[in-house]
Design an enzyme around this catalytic site. Structure first.
Site, PDB file in Angstrom:
ATOM      1  NE  ARG A  80     -43.141 -34.880  42.904  1.00  0.00           N
ATOM      2  CZ  ARG A  80     -42.664 -33.837  43.582  1.00  0.00           C
ATOM      3  NH1 ARG A  80     -41.875 -34.059  44.621  1.00  0.00           N
ATOM      4  NH2 ARG A  80     -42.939 -32.622  43.220  1.00  0.00           N
ATOM      5  CB  THR A 127     -36.321 -40.022  47.011  1.00  0.00           C
ATOM      6  OG1 THR A 127     -36.302 -39.350  45.735  1.00  0.00           O
ATOM      7  CG2 THR A 127     -35.238 -41.092  47.016  1.00  0.00           C
ATOM      8  CG  ASP A 162     -51.634 -31.984  33.310  1.00  0.00           C
ATOM      9  OD1 ASP A 162     -51.012 -31.375  32.423  1.00  0.00           O
ATOM     10  OD2 ASP A 162     -51.101 -32.812  34.068  1.00  0.00           O
ATOM     11  CG  ASP A 193     -52.257 -34.038  30.163  1.00  0.00           C
ATOM     12  OD1 ASP A 193     -51.242 -34.377  29.532  1.00  0.00           O
ATOM     13  OD2 ASP A 193     -52.653 -34.615  31.185  1.00  0.00           O
TER      14      ASP A 193
END
Length: 209
Positions: free
Chosen positions: A104, A108, A200, A203
């Site tokens: 990402r 933006t 996550d 992870d």
């Protein structure tokens, strides 16, 4: 509107409950993800086309069915999607594997492709985009669009756990892409994690936290 198929098979739900437990270590987490993926692919491919063939058994000949039509390609979204690939290949060893990586942009906030390698004949294959978690849906939607930009039009999305927000995003952006999940959870928290979720997935899969 794309279909959303939720698998409620007892074996899938049992194994998923162990994956959710914060005490489950990386080794067992990886094994469970592979096992659930293998169980899910059985249903994801239920509607694949078959054709009649003649087989000679040790006794006589008989009419049987074999896969026909489009072949498959599995495309994991890096990195957590890698944990689902072996489960699929255990049942469909002839499937080809592509990879897609996104990050990402900090300015933006839009997904940016940093890696995409698909089979040379991917436009002729049924593409299974895989990632354990479908949270906001931003990365999955971008990955699907990047794959479409390369000429692929037969795509399915396979996730372990999804949030309603992610499902809605995919249905809005890609109404032609069906979604297959093992569980539809309640919502996203303020940090974008699925609740109750499992944390996550990357992870926990690779032991990086």
């Amino acid at each position: 509107m794309s279909r959303v198929v939720v698998f409620d098979h007892p074996l899938i739900q049992h194994k998923l409950s162990i994956m959710r437990d914060k005490r489950t270590g990386a080794k067992e987490f990886r094994e469970l993800l592979e096992e659930i993926s293998m169980l899910m692919i059985y249903e994801v491919t239920r509607d694949l086309e078959t054709e009649e063939t003649i087989v000679e058994t040790p006794i006589t000949t008989c009419k049987c069915r074999k896969l026909a039509g489009r072949k498959l390609a599995v495309v994991p979204i890096l990195r957590a999607g890698l944990g689902m690939v072996d489960g699929f290949l255990n049942l469909i060893p002839a499937a080809k594997v592509g990879h897609i990586g996104l990050y990402r942009d900090p300015k933006t906030l839009e997904p940016v492709e940093y890696y995409c390698k698909l089979p040379a004949d991917s436009t002729e294959r049924e593409i299974l985009v895989v990632d354990p978690m479908l949270a906001t849906g931003g990365s999955a939607s971008a990955a699907i669009q990047f794959i479409k930009n390369r000429g692929c039009s037969h795509i399915r999305l396979v996730n372990l756990i999804a949030a309603p927000e992610g499902v809605k995003r995919i249905q809005e952006d890609h109404p032609d892409v069906d979604i297959y999940i093992a569980a539809l959870d309640d919502h996203l928290n303020e940090h974008g994690y699925i609740v109750p979720g499992l944390g996550d997935a990357g992870d926990r899969l690779f032991g990086t936290k």
